[in-house]
Design a protein around this motif. Structure first.
Motif, PDB file in Angstrom:
ATOM      1  N   THR A   1      -9.051 -28.499   5.071  1.00  0.00           N
ATOM      2  CA  THR A   1     -10.237 -27.796   5.538  1.00  0.00           C
ATOM      3  C   THR A   1     -11.302 -27.799   4.446  1.00  0.00           C
ATOM      4  O   THR A   1     -11.009 -27.467   3.290  1.00  0.00           O
ATOM      5  N   LEU A   2     -12.510 -28.183   4.800  1.00  0.00           N
ATOM      6  CA  LEU A   2     -13.628 -28.200   3.861  1.00  0.00           C
ATOM      7  C   LEU A   2     -14.633 -27.138   4.278  1.00  0.00           C
ATOM      8  O   LEU A   2     -15.136 -27.161   5.409  1.00  0.00           O
ATOM      9  N   HIS A   3     -14.901 -26.199   3.385  1.00  0.00           N
ATOM     10  CA  HIS A   3     -15.873 -25.140   3.647  1.00  0.00           C
ATOM     11  C   HIS A   3     -17.200 -25.539   3.009  1.00  0.00           C
ATOM     12  O   HIS A   3     -17.286 -25.704   1.793  1.00  0.00           O
ATOM     13  N   VAL A   4     -18.218 -25.716   3.819  1.00  0.00           N
ATOM     14  CA  VAL A   4     -19.499 -26.230   3.322  1.00  0.00           C
ATOM     15  C   VAL A   4     -20.615 -25.207   3.556  1.00  0.00           C
ATOM     16  O   VAL A   4     -20.509 -24.306   4.378  1.00  0.00           O
ATOM     17  N   GLY A   5     -21.672 -25.386   2.786  1.00  0.00           N
ATOM     18  CA  GLY A   5     -22.827 -24.506   2.938  1.00  0.00           C
ATOM     19  C   GLY A   5     -22.830 -23.332   1.994  1.00  0.00           C
ATOM     20  O   GLY A   5     -23.785 -22.558   1.951  1.00  0.00           O
ATOM     21  N   GLY A   6     -21.771 -23.185   1.191  1.00  0.00           N
ATOM     22  CA  GLY A   6     -21.706 -22.106   0.215  1.00  0.00           C
ATOM     23  C   GLY A   6     -21.719 -22.659  -1.198  1.00  0.00           C
ATOM     24  O   GLY A   6     -21.778 -23.872  -1.409  1.00  0.00           O
ATOM     25  N   ALA A   7     -21.622 -21.766  -2.155  1.00  0.00           N
ATOM     26  CA  ALA A   7     -21.713 -22.183  -3.556  1.00  0.00           C
ATOM     27  C   ALA A   7     -20.355 -22.478  -4.171  1.00  0.00           C
ATOM     28  O   ALA A   7     -20.270 -23.189  -5.168  1.00  0.00           O
ATOM     29  N   THR A   8     -19.270 -21.960  -3.587  1.00  0.00           N
ATOM     30  CA  THR A   8     -17.965 -22.052  -4.238  1.00  0.00           C
ATOM     31  C   THR A   8     -17.016 -23.043  -3.591  1.00  0.00           C
ATOM     32  O   THR A   8     -15.984 -23.374  -4.167  1.00  0.00           O
ATOM     33  N   GLY A   9     -17.317 -23.522  -2.389  1.00  0.00           N
ATOM     34  CA  GLY A   9     -16.382 -24.382  -1.679  1.00  0.00           C
ATOM     35  C   GLY A   9     -15.289 -23.610  -0.964  1.00  0.00           C
ATOM     36  O   GLY A   9     -14.396 -24.200  -0.362  1.00  0.00           O
TER      37      GLY A   9
END
Length: 499
Positions: free
Chosen positions: A143-151
């Motif tokens: 899972t890749l969390h995008v749009g934030g600063a930390t991942g």
């Protein structure tokens, strides 16, 4: 806002006894996934290495990968485990976005390998790490969390899932709790993962590249007062380098000691290690037992390894890393202390490969434990990721041995190699760093040094040969360190009639 002052590490381990445990996940290097024929190569466009089986589509049936089963048995044997004569897979049921079936095929109460051990050397003592189990399962997607600063999911605007990794054979190696390590607990954790990685690499079952996720480590840590029951543990998830394993244990010991000293209690939870700050952050609570509703996998038959087959696998195991290191130590002529320094630096294979590429063991050890180790420490990376290969180090030493570089120039060339400028020869030529060996050019430089330092020259003429050092230094400054110091000295003595 209240600021908490963390205790010093020595104070923390003086007041509390740490207990550690490690759960290591190893992606096997099979050609295909655990229960289907999809390729397992790292990388590739997202969701291109999938099929109905690893996506969990209706009607798709799994078939166990024999190569993965064999690899798991070999791992268990190398870790002194007992191999089950009968076991089976189970369904671990849970909902998570990167598990497309909403269950994971794993092993529960009937693992393939149990009750082993691994001995590691730390600070001159042998520590035996008990192995609770080695079992086989399938990996999840990513899972890749995008749009934030930390991942991470907090602060992200969207999450994307890549199922290429889902279904890759995954071996989980779980230790028994390790008490009694005291202040050495972080070093013991790192030594264990290092030794385990070397065993897995020697078996050829995985590329064990922590930076690619094919070797991932969860570190359990708890503290208790001397003589009291073990404390509540936390689980630091997916630590992805040897250095970080050590740092994560150390950080968690300090954090937990701070909480306990202030009258608080440790919450049983998962935590995440930050490479940037060197500390751990909360993940999810594990204070309530999760019911995964395990039950035997109905679509797979039980495993019953033939004892004769297991014995043949045991007989064919490669030389254990400890035996291999001892053989190298004897060949390199190192003391126990010197060899331990090589092991601690993670340089055994690097030096071995450098020697195989043509360098002497002394020269290889000098570069890897000297200049390159310093750079690795400064940049916070593993020695193997510092930017130079064993072949390049051997080539650099060949240039030194051939008189084309002196040690000072070689360090400058190495700087260029680490920076990605090319091979040692290419860097030397591009930067114009080769030793000046042209007699005519050196003679001019020597004569200029003699003329500029007449008093020193007279001392040399009078038999004070040690005074020639000042003239050699003058020539080296003129040539920007590129002269051959030995040739310069001989030329000075010849010009002054002091031979």
């Amino acid at each position: 806002m209240t600021t908490t002052t963390l205790p010093a590490y020595d104070d923390a381990v003086a007041a509390f006894e740490p207990v550690i445990g490690l759960e290591t996940h190893v992606e096997l290097g099979t050609k295909t996934k655990m229960f289907c024929g999809c390729p397992t190569d790292f990388g590739g466009e997202p969701n291109t290495r999938v099929c109905p089986v690893c996506l969990g589509l209706p009607g798709a049936l799994p078939v166990a990968n024999k190569a993965a089963i064999e690899a798991t048995i070999r791992i268990g044997l190398a870790l002194n485990c007992s191999i089950a004569t009968w076991c089976r897979f189970a369904r671990k049921n849970y909902f998570y976005p990167d598990m497309p079936k909403n269950f994971q095929i794993s092993q529960y109460d009937e693992p393939l390998c149990v009750d082993g051990y691994l001995d590691v050397e730390v600070d001159g003592r042998t520590v035996r790490i008990g192995i609770e189990r080695v079992h086989l399962e399938e990996d999840t997607g990513k899972t890749l969390h995008v749009g934030g600063a930390t991942g991470r999911i907090h602060g992200a605007t969207e999450s994307l899932v890549d199922y290429n990794r889902a279904g890759i054979p995954l071996v989980e190696i779980v230790t028994k709790p390790v008490p009694g390590a005291g202040a050495l607990a972080p070093e013991v954790a790192r030594a264990y993962v290092t030794e385990l990685r070397d065993i897995l690499r020697g078996l050829g079952v995985s590329d064990v590249r922590m930076e690619e996720g094919s070797l991932r480590c969860d570190v359990n840590t708890s503290l208790n007062r001397p003589g009291e029951e073990w404390g509540t543990r936390t689980e630091t998830k997916n630590v992805n380098s040897l250095r970080s394993v050590e740092r994560a244990v150390r950080s968690e010991i300090i954090r937990q000691a701070s909480v306990l000293e202030s009258g608080g209690r440790i919450v049983q939870e998962t935590r995440h290690f930050s490479e940037e700050t060197g500390d751990t952050r909360p993940g999810r609570s594990k204070e309530e037992a999760t019911d995964y509703r395990y039950f035997p996998e109905p679509d797979l038959v039980p495993l019953a390894p033939d004892p004769a087959w297991v014995e043949s696998l045991k007989a064919a195991l490669p030389e254990p890393p400890r035996v291999h290191r001892k053989r190298l130590q004897d060949a390199w002529g190192l003391s126990d202390l010197d060899m331990q320094s090589v092991v601690n630096a993670g340089a055994v294979e690097l030096i071995e490969e450098t020697v195989a590429a043509g360098a002497t063991a002394t020269a290889a050890r000098k570069w890897w434990l000297g200049e390159l180790a310093r750079r690795a420490n400064e940049t916070g990376v593993e020695l193997s990721a510092v930017g130079a290969t064993p072949a390049q180090v051997a080539e650099l030493q060949t240039l030194v041995d051939g008189g084309k570089l002196n040690d000072k120039l070689a360090r400058v060339v190495l700087e260029g190699v680490v920076a990605g400028e090319g091979s040692p020869t290419a860097v030397m030529e591009a930067r114009g760093l080769a030793v000046v060996s042209d007699t005519g050019a050196l003679t001019v430089a020597v004569d200029e040094a003699i003329a500029a330092n007449a008093a020193v020259a007279d001392k040399v003429r009078g038999g004070n040969l040690a005074a020639a050092g000042a003239l050699i230094g003058a020539v080296m400054r003129t040539t920007k360190g590129q002269a051959d110091a030995k040739a310069v000295r001989e030329l000075i003595l010849e010009r002054l009639g002091a031979n």
